[in-house]
Structure formats: structure tokens, C-alpha cells
Design a protein around this motif. Sequence first.
Motif, short mmCIF file in Angstrom:
data_model
loop_
_atom_site.label_atom_id
_atom_site.label_comp_id
_atom_site.label_asym_id
_atom_site.label_seq_id
_atom_site.Cartn_x
_atom_site.Cartn_y
_atom_site.Cartn_z
N PRO A 1 22.31 40.36 10.01
CA PRO A 1 23.54 39.85 10.66
C PRO A 1 23.76 38.36 10.48
N TRP A 2 22.70 37.58 10.24
CA TRP A 2 22.84 36.14 10.08
C TRP A 2 23.01 35.72 8.62
N ALA A 3 22.82 36.66 7.69
CA ALA A 3 22.73 36.34 6.27
C ALA A 3 24.04 36.61 5.54
N GLY A 4 24.09 36.16 4.30
CA GLY A 4 25.27 36.41 3.48
C GLY A 4 25.15 35.73 2.13
N VAL A 5 26.28 35.69 1.43
CA VAL A 5 26.35 35.08 0.10
C VAL A 5 27.58 34.20 0.04
N VAL A 6 27.40 32.96 -0.42
CA VAL A 6 28.55 32.12 -0.73
C VAL A 6 28.91 32.38 -2.19
N VAL A 7 30.15 32.74 -2.42
CA VAL A 7 30.61 33.12 -3.75
C VAL A 7 31.66 32.13 -4.24
N ALA A 8 31.52 31.71 -5.48
CA ALA A 8 32.54 30.90 -6.15
C ALA A 8 33.37 31.83 -7.02
N ARG A 9 34.67 31.84 -6.81
CA ARG A 9 35.57 32.68 -7.61
C ARG A 9 36.47 31.81 -8.48
N LYS A 10 36.66 32.27 -9.71
CA LYS A 10 37.54 31.58 -10.64
C LYS A 10 38.99 31.95 -10.36
N LEU A 11 39.90 31.24 -10.98
CA LEU A 11 41.31 31.60 -10.92
C LEU A 11 41.46 33.02 -11.45
N GLY A 12 42.01 33.90 -10.67
CA GLY A 12 42.11 35.30 -11.05
C GLY A 12 41.14 36.18 -10.29
#
Length: 324
Positions: free
Chosen positions: A231-242
Amino acid sequence: MDITTLRELRLSQRELLRLFNKVFRYDYVDLPLLETLTVLDPNYRDDDLYLALENGEVRSIVFLGLMRMRIPKDLEERFKGLAWLKAVGCVNNSAPHLDKLLEYVEDRLRCLGFTKVLVYGYSPWYLAPGPDVRYEEVIRVLRKRSYSLFTAPVDYLGEEAEGGGRTVDYLVDMEHFYVPNNVIEKRRMLEEQGYKFEDVHGPAVEEVANWVEKHFGFVWATETRLSGKRPWAGVVVARKLGGGIAGFAVYGATTVYRFGPIGTEAAERGKGVGTVLLYEALMRIRLSGVRIAVIPWTGHLFFYAGVPGVCGIRKYFIFQKKLS
């Protein structure tokens, strides 16, 4: 001296937690990490944890990691005949107990057909990358029993083995952590170019894990999936244009204070995406109330050395031995 297993000893979760923190005095095992080592490891059985007792008191521990889960076919050959010792420890002045316990476990592994063993290197369900260099009794016993530093250029899990049998953790005091202005500016410039940074958690992590498996392999994908269960965890994601994924940074997968893994697509490297992801993920650990964060199992010294709040480095050895 008596040798038994966790199944036979029937320790409660609280008793096991206290035992781990007694034996592994340089590690700090909280309940989330204990769950990672046990019930969240799909390969776990309680008779894989061996204990040596003297007059009813636990003197040493050897915790096996045997790959029982289904794995990609391209990794089956790497894993053939391989067993892990995912935790090896003893209380002070108990080297003889550990020596005899290791002898017993090695004989058991030979009977089961295993030909080689790794100590630890058992990602992502690991206590530490390997024994901390300060566990002098443990290291002395391992060397006496002909264990040597792991030296293969690529490890058995299919990832690049940075530093071979030597690796480090960075410790970050979050009281002194902050996001530098140049990183804030870097994020602003990337967003102007169409990049977006988002927090992904829960079931939505599966999409990211599939991308990670394609670009970085089975082990990092498994650890990414583990973050979706906490519940405390996750992923930071970088997304490109599109909307395509450019990079990712996991936080809290194995326990609340651990960072990583982190990676960017090959074509996206050198733009600062990874730097922004690093600070975004560390900030989420800080906002979880963590005082000391850990950047584990790394050889990327320059990338992490400049993080504000770095307050220490832990050093580890990873050992190997042929049993045949």
C-alpha cells in the motif's frame, strides 16, 4: 548442537522478526521486509529456513532460496543446479555452529541435485545483496568452507553484475534530503518537451512491469510487480509525448525505506529523465515518513553520490561455491 527448521520450531511472526534482528545485527528487518523474505516470496517454504540451536537457543541461521516459481525459458539454463542462501548469520561467538549448519545444508543440497550455491544475490526477495562486510564471523566461516567472491560478468538472474562480488548500499538521511534547483529545472524543461511524470500503484503497476520486463528483464519486472502489492509502494513513470514509457523508478517494493530499481529506455538516456525519476521516487519515500532511506545493491557510485542527505555506505560481499 541441534539442527531444526522454522516449520519444526513453529516460531510466531513476532518471534521470527525478533530473531532476525538479533542474528542480523547490522540489518534492520521490519515487518514488511520479513514478509518479502517469507510469505511474499513465491518460492518460500518454512522448511527452507534452517537453525542451529544450543541448549534451546538459536545460534545460527541459514535460509535457503530455491527457485520453484515458473520462470522464462531463457533463464532456466542459468538457474539449472543453482541454489541461493538468501540469509546466513550467527550470533557472536557461534562460528562453529554456523560451520556445522552450512555443512548440513550443503549436504542436503547435494542430495537434491544442486551443483552450485550463491550467497546471497537473491533479488528481489532479499535481506541484503550479500553478507555485510562487518559480519566477520560469517565471512570467515564461508571462506573456510571454500566460498569465493562472485566474479561472473553477468549474474544468474540475468542482470549486469555491477562490481561482481562486491556491492554497496547508499544510506540517505531524509531530514537533509531535498530536490536541488537544477533537478527542478530539468523536470520543467522535460515537461515543456512533452514528458509527463506520474505515480503508478496497485493493479496499474502491471503495465509498467510488462515494459520493464521487455527492456530490463525478469528480475526487475518481478520487483516492480511486488511494488503493486504494497500500500505504501509504487512506481514513478516518465511518459513521452504520446504516452509511451521513457523510464521508471520503483519505491518501497521490498520494504518502505528501499528505493529501486530504476531505468530509462536506451534512446532516452542522457536527457535527465533518470535524474528526475530518482528524486521523485526518493521524495515519495520521504513522504511515507521514512527517516533513513536505502538505495540498495548498486555500483553506480557517481549517479547517487550527489544526493543530498547521503550519510553512509554499507558494503557487501556476494559469495559462490560449487558443490559438485
